[in-house]
Write a protein that holds these residues in place. Structure first.
Motif, PDB file in Angstrom:
ATOM      1  N   LEU A   1       1.001  -1.244  -0.121  1.00 20.13           N
ATOM      2  CA  LEU A   1      -0.080   0.066   0.094  1.00 20.13           C
ATOM      3  C   LEU A   1       0.794   1.423   0.048  1.00 20.13           C
ATOM      4  O   LEU A   1       0.520   2.324  -0.502  1.00 20.13           O
ATOM      5  CB  LEU A   1      -0.809   0.042   1.270  1.00 20.13           C
ATOM      6  N   GLN A   2       2.101   1.181   0.635  1.00 20.89           N
ATOM      7  CA  GLN A   2       2.841   2.346   0.804  1.00 20.89           C
ATOM      8  C   GLN A   2       3.517   2.550  -0.467  1.00 20.89           C
ATOM      9  O   GLN A   2       4.080   3.846  -0.890  1.00 20.89           O
ATOM     10  CB  GLN A   2       3.978   2.247   1.882  1.00 20.89           C
ATOM     11  N   ARG A   3       3.495   1.531  -1.361  1.00 21.77           N
ATOM     12  CA  ARG A   3       4.187   1.814  -2.741  1.00 21.77           C
ATOM     13  C   ARG A   3       3.134   2.310  -3.943  1.00 21.77           C
ATOM     14  O   ARG A   3       3.700   2.637  -4.886  1.00 21.77           O
ATOM     15  CB  ARG A   3       4.712   0.673  -3.291  1.00 21.77           C
ATOM     16  N   ILE A   4       1.837   2.609  -3.504  1.00 23.95           N
ATOM     17  CA  ILE A   4       1.083   3.050  -4.494  1.00 23.95           C
ATOM     18  C   ILE A   4       1.166   4.615  -4.688  1.00 23.95           C
ATOM     19  O   ILE A   4       1.105   5.238  -3.259  1.00 23.95           O
ATOM     20  CB  ILE A   4      -0.316   2.725  -4.068  1.00 23.95           C
ATOM     21  N   PRO A   5       1.401   5.167  -5.539  1.00 21.92           N
ATOM     22  CA  PRO A   5       1.466   6.773  -5.713  1.00 21.92           C
ATOM     23  C   PRO A   5       0.144   7.199  -5.361  1.00 21.92           C
ATOM     24  O   PRO A   5      -0.834   7.093  -5.684  1.00 21.92           O
ATOM     25  CB  PRO A   5       2.141   7.029  -7.127  1.00 21.92           C
ATOM     26  N   PRO A   6       0.340   8.391  -4.372  1.00 18.50           N
ATOM     27  CA  PRO A   6      -0.957   8.929  -3.839  1.00 18.50           C
ATOM     28  C   PRO A   6      -1.655  10.029  -5.287  1.00 18.50           C
ATOM     29  O   PRO A   6      -2.729  10.245  -5.092  1.00 18.50           O
ATOM     30  CB  PRO A   6      -0.223  10.088  -2.704  1.00 18.50           C
ATOM     31  N   GLN A   7      -0.677  10.237  -6.137  1.00 24.16           N
ATOM     32  CA  GLN A   7      -1.386  10.825  -7.244  1.00 24.16           C
ATOM     33  C   GLN A   7      -2.569  10.133  -7.864  1.00 24.16           C
ATOM     34  O   GLN A   7      -3.462  10.984  -8.391  1.00 24.16           O
ATOM     35  CB  GLN A   7      -0.187  11.255  -8.319  1.00 24.16           C
ATOM     36  N   LEU A   8      -2.421   8.803  -7.912  1.00 26.45           N
ATOM     37  CA  LEU A   8      -3.406   8.054  -8.564  1.00 26.45           C
ATOM     38  C   LEU A   8      -4.833   8.209  -7.771  1.00 26.45           C
ATOM     39  O   LEU A   8      -5.683   8.512  -8.490  1.00 26.45           O
ATOM     40  CB  LEU A   8      -3.116   6.533  -8.432  1.00 26.45           C
ATOM     41  N   TYR A   9      -4.762   8.522  -6.572  1.00 22.45           N
ATOM     42  CA  TYR A   9      -6.070   8.606  -5.648  1.00 22.45           C
ATOM     43  C   TYR A   9      -6.411  10.226  -5.782  1.00 22.45           C
ATOM     44  O   TYR A   9      -7.669  10.648  -5.789  1.00 22.45           O
ATOM     45  CB  TYR A   9      -5.714   8.428  -4.239  1.00 22.45           C
ATOM     46  N   GLU A  10      -5.474  11.223  -6.056  1.00 18.85           N
ATOM     47  CA  GLU A  10      -5.774  12.449  -6.373  1.00 18.85           C
ATOM     48  C   GLU A  10      -6.512  12.538  -7.790  1.00 18.85           C
ATOM     49  O   GLU A  10      -7.509  13.234  -7.942  1.00 18.85           O
ATOM     50  CB  GLU A  10      -4.718  13.348  -6.381  1.00 18.85           C
ATOM     51  N   ALA A  11      -5.816  11.797  -8.600  1.00 17.93           N
ATOM     52  CA  ALA A  11      -6.462  11.928 -10.082  1.00 17.93           C
ATOM     53  C   ALA A  11      -7.744  11.324 -10.192  1.00 17.93           C
ATOM     54  O   ALA A  11      -8.943  11.840 -10.946  1.00 17.93           O
ATOM     55  CB  ALA A  11      -5.795  11.214 -10.994  1.00 17.93           C
ATOM     56  N   ALA A  12      -7.993  10.473  -9.305  1.00 16.48           N
ATOM     57  CA  ALA A  12      -9.367   9.497  -9.321  1.00 16.48           C
ATOM     58  C   ALA A  12     -10.585  10.364  -8.712  1.00 16.48           C
ATOM     59  O   ALA A  12     -11.528  10.304  -9.210  1.00 16.48           O
ATOM     60  CB  ALA A  12      -9.225   8.345  -8.439  1.00 16.48           C
ATOM     61  N   ALA A  13      -9.896  11.100  -7.808  1.00 16.62           N
ATOM     62  CA  ALA A  13     -11.030  12.168  -7.030  1.00 16.62           C
ATOM     63  C   ALA A  13     -11.454  13.304  -8.027  1.00 16.62           C
ATOM     64  O   ALA A  13     -12.496  14.048  -7.970  1.00 16.62           O
ATOM     65  CB  ALA A  13     -10.290  12.926  -5.821  1.00 16.62           C
ATOM     66  N   VAL A  14     -10.418  13.787  -8.804  1.00 17.84           N
ATOM     67  CA  VAL A  14     -10.535  14.835  -9.686  1.00 17.84           C
ATOM     68  C   VAL A  14     -11.511  14.244 -10.812  1.00 17.84           C
ATOM     69  O   VAL A  14     -12.471  15.018 -11.425  1.00 17.84           O
ATOM     70  CB  VAL A  14      -9.379  15.286 -10.537  1.00 17.84           C
ATOM     71  N   ASP A  15     -11.637  12.959 -11.230  1.00 24.84           N
ATOM     72  CA  ASP A  15     -12.389  12.448 -12.137  1.00 24.84           C
ATOM     73  C   ASP A  15     -13.768  12.015 -11.601  1.00 24.84           C
ATOM     74  O   ASP A  15     -14.583  11.476 -12.220  1.00 24.84           O
ATOM     75  CB  ASP A  15     -11.669  11.161 -12.974  1.00 24.84           C
ATOM     76  N   GLY A  16     -14.179  12.534 -10.395  1.00 25.72           N
ATOM     77  CA  GLY A  16     -15.320  12.022  -9.456  1.00 25.72           C
ATOM     78  C   GLY A  16     -15.350  10.720  -9.219  1.00 25.72           C
ATOM     79  O   GLY A  16     -16.561  10.331  -8.751  1.00 25.72           O
TER      80      GLY A  16
END
Length: 336
Positions: free
Chosen positions: A219-234
């Protein structure tokens, strides 16, 4: 010209014989030199590691090789059979036609069907919960990981005598008594087979914390930018984010966890033996392969040749299962 002058002139005029060439030095260093390295830089490495390497070879690899050797002999009550006891593949044929051995493999398959998905789901759930904590995360990591340091024998005794004891002072029967339920002989009831509940829960308690740490590392290796991009996409946090981001990113960790779980299930012995055996011996049900081989090699007949053949078959099955899973999950394949 004098006689002395003629000798000097002859010596000057005569061609000089070339000196014998020295044999070329061997460019390859000796084995000892390669072990010690340039300027003996590896000396202290072997001082510290050498005893462990020696112990590993003496107490692990030598017995393994000798076990393979014994599997080709009729070795009753002996670890050094003579040439007259050579039976070739006879022990392997006998094991593959032994209904008890094949039944132990069925017990392993049933145990694997219980323990692998249960441990996977529990350890992943713990990792997700602990990973979301903002405080005391190190405390909860330690709490869930501590059972890993407990001995399987000690845990089996606790489960057998304190929690799932078949008399009224067992914790499980005490809780059932609060609701008016009858007492249950957990380890001797075969219809329904309640002993599987005892075996699976003790293994879950012992190993879920270890695999939780592996999932936390993933879990610590997952880039947080992926969650940020997913939140932007709704994308909504929770199941949708877990399904499309977290779980796919844990693919490599999941493959490693499943492989380790299957291999550990093959090697199950301590909890089965210490939970189900008593002064009368081991019951005829729930015998995994190692328990069966233990009684074959060290039981009444002490047929070490037959037991060694079964151990080799089990090792080959572990290797084949590992390779098949690795190929199926694409372990080592480059990510696209």
């Amino acid at each position: 010209m004098t006689e002395g002058t003629e000798g000097v002139a002859a010596a000057v005029v005569a061609p000089q014989r070339p000196a014998a060439a020295a044999p070329p030095a061997d460019p390859r260093p000796s084995f000892a030199a390669r072990l010690l390295g340039p300027q003996r830089r590896n000396l202290w490495f072997w001082v510290f590691v050498g005893p462990f390497v020696l112990g590993l070879g003496l107490f692990t690899y030598v017995p393994l090789v000798w076990s393979v050797y014994l599997s080709f002999f009729d070795a009753h009550n002996t670890v050094s059979p003579s040439g007259a006891d050579f039976v070739g593949l006879g022990n392997y044929t006998a094991m593959l036609h032994d209904a008890s051995f094949l039944g132990s493999l069925g017990t392993f398959a049933l145990f694997t069907a219980f323990i692998v998905p249960a441990t996977y789901a529990l350890s992943l759930s713990l990792a997700l919960m602990v990973g979301r904590l903002r405080r005391a995360q190190a405390f909860f990591r330690s709490v869930f990981f501590l059972p890993t340091a407990c001995s399987y024998v000690v845990a089996a005794v606790i489960w057998k005598l304190s929690i799932f004891n078949g008399v009224r002072f067992g914790l499980a029967n005490t809780v059932l008594g609060w609701f008016g339920a009858d007492q249950t002989a957990w380890l001797s009831t075969t219809d329904p087979p309640w002993y599987w509940l005892v075996i699976v829960t003790v293994r879950l308690w012992l190993q879920a914390g270890f695999y939780m740490i592996l999932f936390l590392a993933g879990l610590q290796r997952i880039p947080p930018q992926l969650y940020e991009a997913a939140a932007v996409d709704g994308a909504r946090p929770g199941w949708q984010t877990f399904r499309h981001i977290t779980f796919p990113q844990l693919r490599a960790t999941s493959v490693a966890v499943v492989l380790l779980l299957v291999i550990n299930a093959f090697q199950a012995f301590d909890e089965f033996y210490n939970l189900l055996s008593d002064a009368r011996g081991y019951p005829p049900y729930a015998r995994p392969p190692l328990v069966y081989l233990y009684y074959t090699a060290l039981g009444r007949d002490q047929n070490l040749g037959l037991g060694s053949a079964g151990a080799v078959i089990l090792a080959l099955l572990i290797a084949v299962a590992t390779v098949v899973q690795a190929r199926w999950f694409g372990l080592g394949r480059k990510e696209e």
